[in-house]
Design a protein around this motif. Structure first.
Motif, PDB file in Angstrom:
ATOM      1  N   LEU A  83       0.834  -1.206   0.000  1.00 20.16           N
ATOM      2  CA  LEU A  83       0.000   0.000   0.000  1.00 20.16           C
ATOM      3  C   LEU A  83       0.868   1.256   0.000  1.00 20.16           C
ATOM      4  O   LEU A  83       0.593   2.219  -0.706  1.00 20.16           O
ATOM      5  CB  LEU A  83      -0.931   0.009   1.211  1.00 20.16           C
ATOM      6  N   ARG A  84       1.931   1.237   0.803  1.00 23.12           N
ATOM      7  CA  ARG A  84       2.844   2.390   0.850  1.00 23.12           C
ATOM      8  C   ARG A  84       3.525   2.597  -0.498  1.00 23.12           C
ATOM      9  O   ARG A  84       3.680   3.722  -0.949  1.00 23.12           O
ATOM     10  CB  ARG A  84       3.884   2.190   1.944  1.00 23.12           C
ATOM     11  N   THR A  85       3.926   1.500  -1.138  1.00 22.87           N
ATOM     12  CA  THR A  85       4.572   1.585  -2.447  1.00 22.87           C
ATOM     13  C   THR A  85       3.617   2.172  -3.467  1.00 22.87           C
ATOM     14  O   THR A  85       3.987   3.040  -4.249  1.00 22.87           O
ATOM     15  CB  THR A  85       5.051   0.193  -2.904  1.00 22.87           C
ATOM     16  N   ASN A  86       2.381   1.716  -3.455  1.00 27.71           N
ATOM     17  CA  ASN A  86       1.376   2.224  -4.385  1.00 27.71           C
ATOM     18  C   ASN A  86       1.088   3.706  -4.145  1.00 27.71           C
ATOM     19  O   ASN A  86       0.834   4.442  -5.096  1.00 27.71           O
ATOM     20  CB  ASN A  86       0.084   1.421  -4.291  1.00 27.71           C
TER      21      ASN A  86
END
Length: 90
Positions: A83-86
């Protein structure tokens, strides 16, 4: 949201939504009540945190809740990282 109430948090004495059990988390999930995986995770954590808060450290319930919370965090960690990467990409 169904199954959510407020109660004074024992340690901070502030109103905080409290899910009563994992059955309600499952019900809310099946009804698409969570706006994000992070909201779902927050409620799962709250169930286990409340079990630890309202049961002494020597109680089996406290110990089991601690173990299940640790297991949940281990399983959720890759999802949270994704989620953080996205979010950085968007």
């Amino acid at each position: 949201m169904g199954g959510v109430g407020t109660r004074k948090n024992k340690s901070t004495f502030t109103d905080k939504p409290i899910l009563l059990d994992l059955g309600l988390v499952k019900l809310n999930l099946s009804k698409n009540m969570y706006s994000s995986p992070l909201d779902f995770a927050s409620n799962v954590r709250l169930v286990f945190e409340n079990a630890m808060l309202y049961n002494t450290k020597t109680d089996k319930v406290h110990g089991m809740a601690h173990q299940l919370l640790s297991y949940f965090e281990m399983l959720f960690r890759p999802i949270q990282a994704k989620l953080r990467t996205n979010q950085r990409v968007n």
